[in-house]
Write an enzyme that holds these catalytic residues in place. Structure first.
Site, PDB file in Angstrom:
ATOM      1  N   GLU A  76      -1.268  -0.245  -1.176  1.00 27.10           N
ATOM      2  CA  GLU A  76      -0.851   0.814  -0.246  1.00 27.10           C
ATOM      3  C   GLU A  76      -1.444   2.140  -0.692  1.00 27.10           C
ATOM      4  OE1 GLU A  76       3.416   1.208   0.099  1.00 27.10           O
ATOM      5  OE2 GLU A  76       3.247   2.773   1.628  1.00 27.10           O
ATOM      6  N   GLU A 222       8.748  -1.939   7.967  1.00 30.68           N
ATOM      7  CA  GLU A 222      10.099  -1.373   7.779  1.00 30.68           C
ATOM      8  C   GLU A 222      10.420  -0.367   8.886  1.00 30.68           C
ATOM      9  OE1 GLU A 222      10.762  -0.107   3.719  1.00 30.68           O
ATOM     10  OE2 GLU A 222      10.404  -2.120   2.944  1.00 30.68           O
ATOM     11  N   GLU A 346       6.535  -7.876   0.844  1.00 30.79           N
ATOM     12  CA  GLU A 346       6.722  -6.937  -0.267  1.00 30.79           C
ATOM     13  C   GLU A 346       7.836  -7.491  -1.134  1.00 30.79           C
ATOM     14  OE1 GLU A 346       7.315  -2.792   0.598  1.00 30.79           O
ATOM     15  OE2 GLU A 346       5.823  -2.802   2.202  1.00 30.79           O
TER      16      GLU A 346
HETATM   17  O1  AHR Z   1       5.301   0.401  -1.540  1.00 33.62           O
HETATM   18  C1  AHR Z   1       6.467   1.089  -1.579  1.00 33.62           C
HETATM   19  C2  AHR Z   1       7.310   1.022  -0.326  1.00 33.62           C
HETATM   20  O2  AHR Z   1       8.331   0.122  -0.459  1.00 33.62           O
HETATM   21  C3  AHR Z   1       6.622   0.591   0.918  1.00 33.62           C
HETATM   22  O3  AHR Z   1       5.870   1.595   1.448  1.00 33.62           O
HETATM   23  C4  AHR Z   1       7.762   0.242   1.794  1.00 33.62           C
HETATM   24  O4  AHR Z   1       7.424  -0.709   2.761  1.00 33.62           O
HETATM   25  C5  AHR Z   1       8.796  -0.249   0.822  1.00 33.62           C
HETATM   26  O5  AHR Z   1      10.016   0.318   1.068  1.00 33.62           O
END
Ligand code: AHR
Length: 564
Positions: A76, A222, A346
């Protein structure tokens, strides 16, 4: 207390039943390899033994095929994951395009099957067109997800090139916060388009004549979170995701779509509404899970919470798909035939650097992981393997620096403890999960010891076996790999291992072990090998043999099957 475990230890036998199991008492229990144990006990400084255990593997009882995408990763635009992690322009450690060569080397060893990008929360306000074309003309932007500055020097073309270097399948998450339906469809055209039209031509113009064929596309991230730009309720999200899906699939009908599930399946009504609306177009529903806490057994016990959440989400998928529906042709595409899968896109341990804020950019979210965390990681990989009929993709958050197995500095890198379970499993596990039954002494843990950041759903006083075992076999039945996490903090566990079925086990094989001097052992720039994998050849295997699993360790017994 002792627990009988078959995939999940739901049946607790009486002590009497355990003691009457054949093969658990008598001289056969006395075996262990003196030289091997000497080495292990001197490294772990533990010598005591818990009550004996038994693991039974049936080579003929194939549970399901494991999709290699369960060993996936995530990058990310957040902290030092992309910039200063995989990509550092001008660094002597980088190649001419700016990719960190040292990072690529160690990432390649993880045989990354799929790499999710660009977020995460970052995706909710990312406009992909900012990240293409000549770098000096790309806009420098404020990133509202992490209150950071985004240079846009790493965009779609750089990401695809990185996936190619890694050998990973790309998985792009589209902007369902501030983005539009048209923008998402244009991104698919930029990546996969073969027509003589605007976005496919743009890709060609920037030097990439061949389509990228990006197969996996996430419908937002999310989206339920008020910390995200453009938060939506379930109904609103599902309706918009359906329109995105339609436009994206009109550009490329072959793509696979991942719908946004609730956090850790903690809002099953969200999941139900999303599935009800998207059941004909979504191939996966996502689930994110983070756990944390200093309590040793609490953290390790949270693997059970993880398993519960997978089962809960799978139940909703079954309920939605099981409704008596008239098959409908959505937008000209035939209705789905296969079951919607779960993408745990994730997951990780995340608590030390949260500091009570959801978006703490100042700490950069660079968790330091210890041996205990590696044991948990291995347990989750075991869980994914045994859930492989429904979990077919998972992405550790993240690959480098941010909650990551790889930590960089400007001068180099070191590998965190959680790197090693991945390395071990991708190299040495088979692709078919086998029925694996474990009888083991147990520990008890409770909800307050390890919590996830949005959902306190763990049951009180849950009882778990110290040994968490999962066996796999390869397609050609050349070897059986038995991965065993001994979660006991202090004690080795002497275990009878029985391998049934045909072909039978030969005597030869390898033992791999992840261990360290204590569960708190961790790697650093100064001590990069405090936690690592050690291995040795063994010729101790067979239909029934004894093995002593060292305290706080992950062991993988890779045993040859005899051809005759
Ligand atoms: O990567 C950290 C964050 O964790 C992401 O952006 C999110 O999807 C999750 O809450």
């Amino acid at each position: 207390m002792l627990v009988f475990s078959r995939a999940s230890p739901h049946t607790t036998p009486t002590r009497r039943r355990f003691l009457h199991l054949p093969g658990l008492t008598g001289p056969s229990l006395a075996w262990f390899s003196p030289s091997w144990m000497q080495r292990v006990s001197s490294s772990s400084r533990v010598g005591q033994q818990a009550a004996p255990a038994k693991i039974t593997v049936d080579v003929d009882a194939r549970v399901s095929t494991i999709d290699r995408k369960i060993y996936g990763h995530f990058t990310e635009h957040f902290g030092r994951c992309i910039y200063g992690g995989i990509f550092e322009e001008g660094s002597s450690l980088s190649d001419e395009q700016g990719y960190r060569k040292d990072v690529l080397d160690v990432a390649r060893q993880l045989r990354v099957p799929v790499l999710r990008w660009p977020g995460g929360n970052f995706a909710a306000s990312y406009h992909w067109s900012d990240g293409i074309g000549p770098k000096d003309q790309r806009p420098r932007k404020f990133d509202p997800a992490w209150f950071a500055e985004e240079s846009n020097h790493f965009g779609t073309d750089e990401y695809i090139a990185y996936c190619r270097k890694l050998g990973a399948e790309p998985y792009v998450c589209v902007n369902m916060g501030t983005g539009t339906i048209e923008e998402a469809a244009a991104w698919v055209e930029y990546c996969n388009g073969t027509t003589n039209t605007q976005y496919a031509n743009l890709r060609r113009k920037y030097g990439n004549p061949e389509p990228y064929n990006v197969k996996y596309w996430g419908l937002g991230n999310e989206v339920w979170g008020d910390f995200n730009a453009g938060r939506k309720g379930a109904g609103e999200y599902a309706r918009q995701a359906l329109e995105l899906a339609k436009m994206m699939k009109w550009v490329d009908p072959s793509i696979k779509l991942i719908a946004c599930g609730s956090y850790a399946a903690s809002d099953l009504d969200w999941d139900r509404q999303v599935l009800e609306t998207l059941y004909d177009v979504a191939d996966y529903i996502s689930m994110h899970v983070y756990v944390g806490g200093d309590d040793y057994y609490g953290l390790l016990g949270s693997a059970r919470l993880f398993e519960e959440r997978i089962r809960a989400l799978d139940g909703v998928i079954g309920a939605v798909l099981g409704k008596n529906r008239t098959p409908r042709f959505v937008f000209g595409f035939p209705p789905r035939k296969d079951r919607i899968q779960i993408a745990v896109d994730e997951w990780n341990i995340w608590y030390r650097v949260r500091n009570g804020r959801d978006r703490n950019v100042t700490s950069k979210q660079e968790e330091r992981y210890n041996l205990r965390d590696a044991l948990w990681t291995a347990s989750i990989l075991n869980l994914f393997q045994r859930s492989s009929s429904t979990v077919t993709m998972a992405n550790l958050n993240q690959l480098v620096n941010v909650l990551a197995p790889i930590i960089t500095s400007k001068e180099g890198l070191f590998l965190q403890s959680i790197y090693f379970p991945f390395r071990l499993y991708v190299e040495h596990c088979g692709n078919i999960a086998l029925d694996t039954r474990t009888i083991s002494p147990t520990f008890t843990t409770n909800s307050q010891a390890a919590v996830t950041y949005n959902a306190r759903t763990m049951a009180e006083n849950i009882v778990l076996p110290y040994l968490d075992a999962q066996a796999t076999v390869d397609d050609d039945a050349r070897f059986v790999s038995l991965a065993v996490v001994n979660r006991h903090r202090d004690q080795n566990i002497r275990t009878t291992i029985q391998v049934q079925g045909s072909p039978a086990l030969g005597r030869e094989g390898m033992v791999f072990e992840i261990n360290g001097t204590s569960p708190e052992a961790e790697n650093s720039f100064n001590g990069p090998e405090n936690v690592t994998i050690k291995n040795r050849k063994e010729s101790i295997f067979g239909k029934s043999f004894q093995y002593e699993f060292p305290a706080h360790s992950v062991s993988l017994l890779k045993m040859q099957l005899s051809s005759g």
